[in-house]
Design a protein around this motif. Sequence first.
Motif, short mmCIF file in Angstrom:
data_model
loop_
_atom_site.label_atom_id
_atom_site.label_comp_id
_atom_site.label_asym_id
_atom_site.label_seq_id
_atom_site.Cartn_x
_atom_site.Cartn_y
_atom_site.Cartn_z
N ARG A 121 0.83 -1.21 0.00
CA ARG A 121 0.00 0.00 0.00
C ARG A 121 0.86 1.26 0.00
NH1 ARG A 121 -1.59 3.79 3.34
NH2 ARG A 121 -0.53 2.87 5.14
N ARG A 123 2.51 1.83 -3.34
CA ARG A 123 1.56 2.36 -4.32
C ARG A 123 1.39 3.87 -4.15
NH1 ARG A 123 -4.78 0.56 -5.04
NH2 ARG A 123 -5.09 1.45 -7.10
N GLU A 124 1.43 4.34 -2.92
CA GLU A 124 1.27 5.76 -2.64
C GLU A 124 2.56 6.56 -2.84
OE1 GLU A 124 -0.19 6.17 1.31
OE2 GLU A 124 -2.11 5.17 0.90
N ASN A 181 5.81 5.33 -4.16
CA ASN A 181 6.62 5.02 -5.35
C ASN A 181 8.12 5.16 -5.09
OD1 ASN A 181 6.57 4.17 -8.08
ND2 ASN A 181 7.07 6.25 -8.76
N ARG A 228 -0.74 -6.83 -8.10
CA ARG A 228 -0.11 -6.06 -7.04
C ARG A 228 -1.02 -4.98 -6.52
NH1 ARG A 228 5.64 -3.66 -6.81
NH2 ARG A 228 4.47 -2.71 -5.12
N ALA A 229 -1.80 -4.36 -7.42
CA ALA A 229 -2.72 -3.33 -6.95
C ALA A 229 -3.74 -3.92 -6.00
CB ALA A 229 -3.42 -2.68 -8.14
N ALA A 260 -2.18 -4.29 -2.65
CA ALA A 260 -1.99 -3.02 -1.97
C ALA A 260 -3.30 -2.41 -1.52
CB ALA A 260 -1.26 -2.05 -2.90
#
Length: 392
Positions: free
Chosen positions: A180, A183-184, A186, A358-359, A362
Amino acid sequence: MIQFDTVHKRFPNGTTAVHDLTLEMPEGGVTVLVGSSGCGKTTTLRMINRMVDPTSGTIRVGGKDVLEQDAAELRRSIGYVIQQSGLFPHRTVLDNIATVPLLLGWGRKKARARAAELLETVGLAADAGKRYPHQLSGGQQQRVGVARALAADPPVLLMDEPFGAVDPVVRTQLQDELLRLQRELNKTIVFVTHDIDEAVRLGDRIAVFRTGGHLVQCASPAELLARPADDFVADFLGAERGLKLLSLTTLADVPQAPAPEGGAWTLRLDATGAPVAWRHKDAEAADIPVRPLRDTDSLLSALNESIAAPSGLVARVDAAGVLTGVSSRDDIHEHAGSAHEQGRGGSSAPEGARGTARATKADPHPEDGTGDTEADATPVKTGPAGTAERPA
């Protein structure tokens, strides 16, 4: 980007830890280093922030040679997370997180404000900041360790088996949290582990090392599982690498059909239209809870659920959890076999699913609408046992 160019590391006792390593770690991605104990993966990690200097070769971070930079300044610009968190026991959680910003000259007020912000980012309550490390669980301490590494917003994050000392349930939660955060934020993450399942779950690229610091193969998880470079890599991946490959392939392409009516098993829905349980036509039989899946869930999860479900059907839901249809065990098995053959034959299908998979890890409720797509499926009828049958 982090670049290793023919890097060699030999210790004074004559042991070669890393042997002529040439490797690129892409910016904004997670590169996982795996291998058995003594293979050089931790030494490789530690050379990035000069906790260990290479004997020869060049290491560049963001295009700059690390050996041409002040070691202390370099370390303050790179986040570092280790096993057992490494927190200062005499400092509060808030002060632990604020350590690097204070070393960089931030004011105490600004540093503590940043620390408080990061508590929420890593999923801890605000009052945790007043506690001391010994008052936290192992998983909470690891979250604080991650927060401390992120405090000065470094572009690079090094993680040396950070979740190895916690129990499996907490480890999975921490992996979810890392995905997570990535994803936010990077970040460019280099992650060391000996656990190939963790590597497959977290990595965009996996580098496999052999004893003596030899890099054997570096590839995406799907490519590595489908086409190991040699017997050493295949053995390290384990006998279940085909199942691991299915964990990277989503359920999206498996057809759906309307939920069965009037057969041995029917789906019981709640007031919102979400599936709750399988109900047998025999009124005295107990309902069996259902685990619905979204398009972004993996084929491996679908296989497990199709076997566990008494009907042989998997309930499919959209992002809001509302039933969209069901998929049969036969269709799931067919797509699982197809995905496995495509992987062995070099198709990019498993890799193409990697970003979606992966999304999902996350964020179980993606906002892009990928979870609420209804397939145009041929209706199925329910046989005596409740298993899906295709119409003739």
